[in-house]
Design a protein around this motif. Structure first.
Motif, PDB file in Angstrom:
ATOM      1  N   PRO A   1     -33.523 -24.327 -11.808  1.00 41.38           N
ATOM      2  CA  PRO A   1     -32.419 -24.662 -10.898  1.00 41.38           C
ATOM      3  C   PRO A   1     -32.578 -26.075 -10.347  1.00 41.38           C
ATOM      4  CG  PRO A   1     -33.980 -23.228  -9.804  1.00 41.38           C
ATOM      5  CD  PRO A   1     -34.441 -23.349 -11.229  1.00 41.38           C
ATOM      6  N   LEU A   2     -31.530 -26.858 -10.458  1.00 40.14           N
ATOM      7  CA  LEU A   2     -31.520 -28.212  -9.910  1.00 40.14           C
ATOM      8  C   LEU A   2     -30.463 -28.278  -8.816  1.00 40.14           C
ATOM      9  CD1 LEU A   2     -31.722 -30.353 -13.161  1.00 40.14           C
ATOM     10  CD2 LEU A   2     -33.574 -29.796 -11.592  1.00 40.14           C
ATOM     11  N   ASP A   3     -30.813 -28.868  -7.696  1.00 40.63           N
ATOM     12  CA  ASP A   3     -29.931 -28.983  -6.545  1.00 40.63           C
ATOM     13  C   ASP A   3     -29.522 -30.448  -6.428  1.00 40.63           C
ATOM     14  OD1 ASP A   3     -28.610 -28.568  -4.170  1.00 40.63           O
ATOM     15  OD2 ASP A   3     -30.429 -28.597  -2.960  1.00 40.63           O
ATOM     16  N   ILE A   4     -28.593 -30.887  -7.272  1.00 40.33           N
ATOM     17  CA  ILE A   4     -28.227 -32.298  -7.347  1.00 40.33           C
ATOM     18  C   ILE A   4     -26.928 -32.534  -6.576  1.00 40.33           C
ATOM     19  CG2 ILE A   4     -27.631 -34.216  -8.861  1.00 40.33           C
ATOM     20  CD1 ILE A   4     -29.243 -32.775 -11.058  1.00 40.33           C
ATOM     21  N   ALA A   5     -27.015 -33.332  -5.533  1.00 41.28           N
ATOM     22  CA  ALA A   5     -25.824 -33.729  -4.787  1.00 41.28           C
ATOM     23  C   ALA A   5     -25.298 -35.061  -5.313  1.00 41.28           C
ATOM     24  CB  ALA A   5     -26.135 -33.843  -3.301  1.00 41.28           C
ATOM     25  N   GLN A   6     -26.232 -35.971  -5.692  1.00 39.76           N
ATOM     26  CA  GLN A   6     -25.827 -37.276  -6.195  1.00 39.76           C
ATOM     27  C   GLN A   6     -26.939 -37.836  -7.076  1.00 39.76           C
ATOM     28  OE1 GLN A   6     -25.196 -40.242  -3.189  1.00 39.76           O
ATOM     29  NE2 GLN A   6     -24.415 -41.745  -4.632  1.00 39.76           N
ATOM     30  N   ALA A   7     -26.590 -38.261  -8.270  1.00 35.78           N
ATOM     31  CA  ALA A   7     -27.555 -38.925  -9.147  1.00 35.78           C
ATOM     32  C   ALA A   7     -27.673 -40.382  -8.720  1.00 35.78           C
ATOM     33  CB  ALA A   7     -27.116 -38.835 -10.597  1.00 35.78           C
ATOM     34  N   ILE A   8     -28.904 -40.866  -8.610  1.00 35.78           N
ATOM     35  CA  ILE A   8     -29.133 -42.257  -8.213  1.00 35.78           C
ATOM     36  C   ILE A   8     -29.314 -43.130  -9.444  1.00 35.78           C
ATOM     37  CG2 ILE A   8     -30.669 -43.830  -6.991  1.00 35.78           C
ATOM     38  CD1 ILE A   8     -31.284 -41.517  -5.086  1.00 35.78           C
ATOM     39  N   ARG A   9     -30.229 -42.713 -10.353  1.00 33.64           N
ATOM     40  CA  ARG A   9     -30.444 -43.489 -11.575  1.00 33.64           C
ATOM     41  C   ARG A   9     -31.107 -42.606 -12.629  1.00 33.64           C
ATOM     42  NH1 ARG A   9     -34.376 -45.692  -8.188  1.00 33.64           N
ATOM     43  NH2 ARG A   9     -36.467 -45.142  -8.782  1.00 33.64           N
ATOM     44  N   ILE A  10     -30.931 -43.019 -13.870  1.00 36.42           N
ATOM     45  CA  ILE A  10     -31.607 -42.379 -14.991  1.00 36.42           C
ATOM     46  C   ILE A  10     -32.330 -43.476 -15.753  1.00 36.42           C
ATOM     47  CG2 ILE A  10     -31.336 -41.122 -17.155  1.00 36.42           C
ATOM     48  CD1 ILE A  10     -28.908 -39.742 -15.935  1.00 36.42           C
ATOM     49  N   GLU A  11     -33.627 -43.332 -15.876  1.00 30.32           N
ATOM     50  CA  GLU A  11     -34.444 -44.289 -16.622  1.00 30.32           C
ATOM     51  C   GLU A  11     -34.653 -43.714 -18.014  1.00 30.32           C
ATOM     52  OE1 GLU A  11     -37.937 -44.832 -14.273  1.00 30.32           O
ATOM     53  OE2 GLU A  11     -36.802 -45.472 -12.532  1.00 30.32           O
ATOM     54  N   GLU A  12     -34.088 -44.393 -19.016  1.00 30.66           N
ATOM     55  CA  GLU A  12     -34.135 -43.905 -20.377  1.00 30.66           C
ATOM     56  C   GLU A  12     -35.173 -44.660 -21.186  1.00 30.66           C
ATOM     57  OE1 GLU A  12     -30.122 -44.660 -21.565  1.00 30.66           O
ATOM     58  OE2 GLU A  12     -29.372 -42.878 -20.569  1.00 30.66           O
ATOM     59  N   PRO A  13     -35.738 -43.987 -22.200  1.00 27.80           N
ATOM     60  CA  PRO A  13     -36.695 -44.678 -23.065  1.00 27.80           C
ATOM     61  C   PRO A  13     -35.976 -45.710 -23.937  1.00 27.80           C
ATOM     62  CG  PRO A  13     -36.270 -42.474 -23.885  1.00 27.80           C
ATOM     63  CD  PRO A  13     -35.561 -42.592 -22.580  1.00 27.80           C
ATOM     64  N   LYS A  14     -36.581 -46.851 -24.138  1.00 28.46           N
ATOM     65  CA  LYS A  14     -36.024 -47.903 -24.989  1.00 28.46           C
ATOM     66  C   LYS A  14     -36.713 -47.836 -26.343  1.00 28.46           C
ATOM     67  CE  LYS A  14     -33.699 -49.776 -21.586  1.00 28.46           C
ATOM     68  NZ  LYS A  14     -32.523 -49.061 -21.244  1.00 28.46           N
ATOM     69  N   SER A  15     -35.909 -47.779 -27.395  1.00 32.93           N
ATOM     70  CA  SER A  15     -36.472 -47.710 -28.735  1.00 32.93           C
ATOM     71  C   SER A  15     -35.448 -48.231 -29.727  1.00 32.93           C
ATOM     72  CB  SER A  15     -36.859 -46.273 -29.080  1.00 32.93           C
ATOM     73  OG  SER A  15     -37.380 -46.203 -30.383  1.00 32.93           O
ATOM     74  N   THR A  16     -35.924 -48.832 -30.803  1.00 32.94           N
ATOM     75  CA  THR A  16     -35.025 -49.325 -31.849  1.00 32.94           C
ATOM     76  C   THR A  16     -34.856 -48.303 -32.967  1.00 32.94           C
ATOM     77  OG1 THR A  16     -36.888 -50.429 -32.925  1.00 32.94           O
ATOM     78  CG2 THR A  16     -35.562 -51.736 -31.381  1.00 32.94           C
ATOM     79  N   VAL A  17     -35.605 -47.209 -32.914  1.00 30.96           N
ATOM     80  CA  VAL A  17     -35.482 -46.150 -33.909  1.00 30.96           C
ATOM     81  C   VAL A  17     -34.974 -44.884 -33.234  1.00 30.96           C
ATOM     82  CG1 VAL A  17     -37.292 -47.062 -35.410  1.00 30.96           C
ATOM     83  CG2 VAL A  17     -37.899 -45.451 -33.634  1.00 30.96           C
ATOM     84  N   CYS A  18     -34.331 -44.024 -34.028  1.00 34.87           N
ATOM     85  CA  CYS A  18     -33.815 -42.763 -33.494  1.00 34.87           C
ATOM     86  C   CYS A  18     -34.980 -41.803 -33.295  1.00 34.87           C
ATOM     87  CB  CYS A  18     -32.791 -42.178 -34.463  1.00 34.87           C
ATOM     88  SG  CYS A  18     -32.089 -40.625 -33.895  1.00 34.87           S
ATOM     89  N   GLU A  19     -35.224 -41.456 -32.046  1.00 41.24           N
ATOM     90  CA  GLU A  19     -36.304 -40.528 -31.721  1.00 41.24           C
ATOM     91  C   GLU A  19     -36.015 -39.874 -30.374  1.00 41.24           C
ATOM     92  OE1 GLU A  19     -39.932 -42.738 -31.438  1.00 41.24           O
ATOM     93  OE2 GLU A  19     -39.192 -44.011 -29.861  1.00 41.24           O
ATOM     94  N   VAL A  20     -36.788 -38.895 -30.031  1.00 40.29           N
ATOM     95  CA  VAL A  20     -36.675 -38.227 -28.736  1.00 40.29           C
ATOM     96  C   VAL A  20     -37.723 -38.818 -27.804  1.00 40.29           C
ATOM     97  CG1 VAL A  20     -36.865 -36.030 -27.513  1.00 40.29           C
ATOM     98  CG2 VAL A  20     -35.790 -36.107 -29.766  1.00 40.29           C
ATOM     99  N   GLY A  21     -37.282 -39.224 -26.606  1.00 43.25           N
ATOM    100  CA  GLY A  21     -38.194 -39.790 -25.625  1.00 43.25           C
ATOM    101  C   GLY A  21     -37.998 -39.118 -24.277  1.00 43.25           C
ATOM    102  N   GLN A  22     -38.903 -39.396 -23.380  1.00 44.76           N
ATOM    103  CA  GLN A  22     -38.845 -38.782 -22.053  1.00 44.76           C
ATOM    104  C   GLN A  22     -38.101 -39.700 -21.087  1.00 44.76           C
ATOM    105  OE1 GLN A  22     -42.623 -37.529 -20.602  1.00 44.76           O
ATOM    106  NE2 GLN A  22     -41.755 -36.289 -18.986  1.00 44.76           N
ATOM    107  N   ALA A  23     -37.034 -39.181 -20.482  1.00 37.59           N
ATOM    108  CA  ALA A  23     -36.261 -39.913 -19.482  1.00 37.59           C
ATOM    109  C   ALA A  23     -36.550 -39.315 -18.107  1.00 37.59           C
ATOM    110  CB  ALA A  23     -34.775 -39.816 -19.802  1.00 37.59           C
TER     111      ALA A  23
END
Length: 86
Positions: free
Chosen positions: A38-60
């Motif tokens: 369960p997530l109690d989200i009222a407002q998202a502030i930011r999402i830090e995404e992984p930077k990559s030049t290849v298609c892969e799964v990363g942790q955000a």
């Protein structure tokens, strides 16, 4: 040193020392999201995404404010932007 100068110096010291734990919390590891969590989200502030030049799964990491006004963090797996180009 007069009383006004002493008061201002004391106030600055209290503000500086009380702000230190806030920065310490900011740098701790965010809990990983699990399906059904369960997530109690009222407002998202930011999402830090992984930077990559290849298609892969990363942790955000998402930083958000809950309905109580507390700033929270949660990490999750996400495909990199390179996956949408291919």
């Amino acid at each position: 040193m007069n009383i006004q100068t002493f008061s201002v110096a004391s106030l600055l010291a209290v503000i500086t020392l009380s702000g230190s734990p806030l920065f310490a919390k900011e740098q701790t590891q965010a809990p990983a999201y699990e399906y059904g969590m369960p997530l109690d989200i009222a407002q998202a502030i930011r999402i830090e995404e992984p930077k990559s030049t290849v298609c892969e799964v990363g942790q955000a990491t998402m930083t958000y404010v809950d309905t109580q006004g507390e700033i929270r963090h949660v990490s999750f797996l996400q495909q990199t932007d390179a996956c949408s180009v291919q």
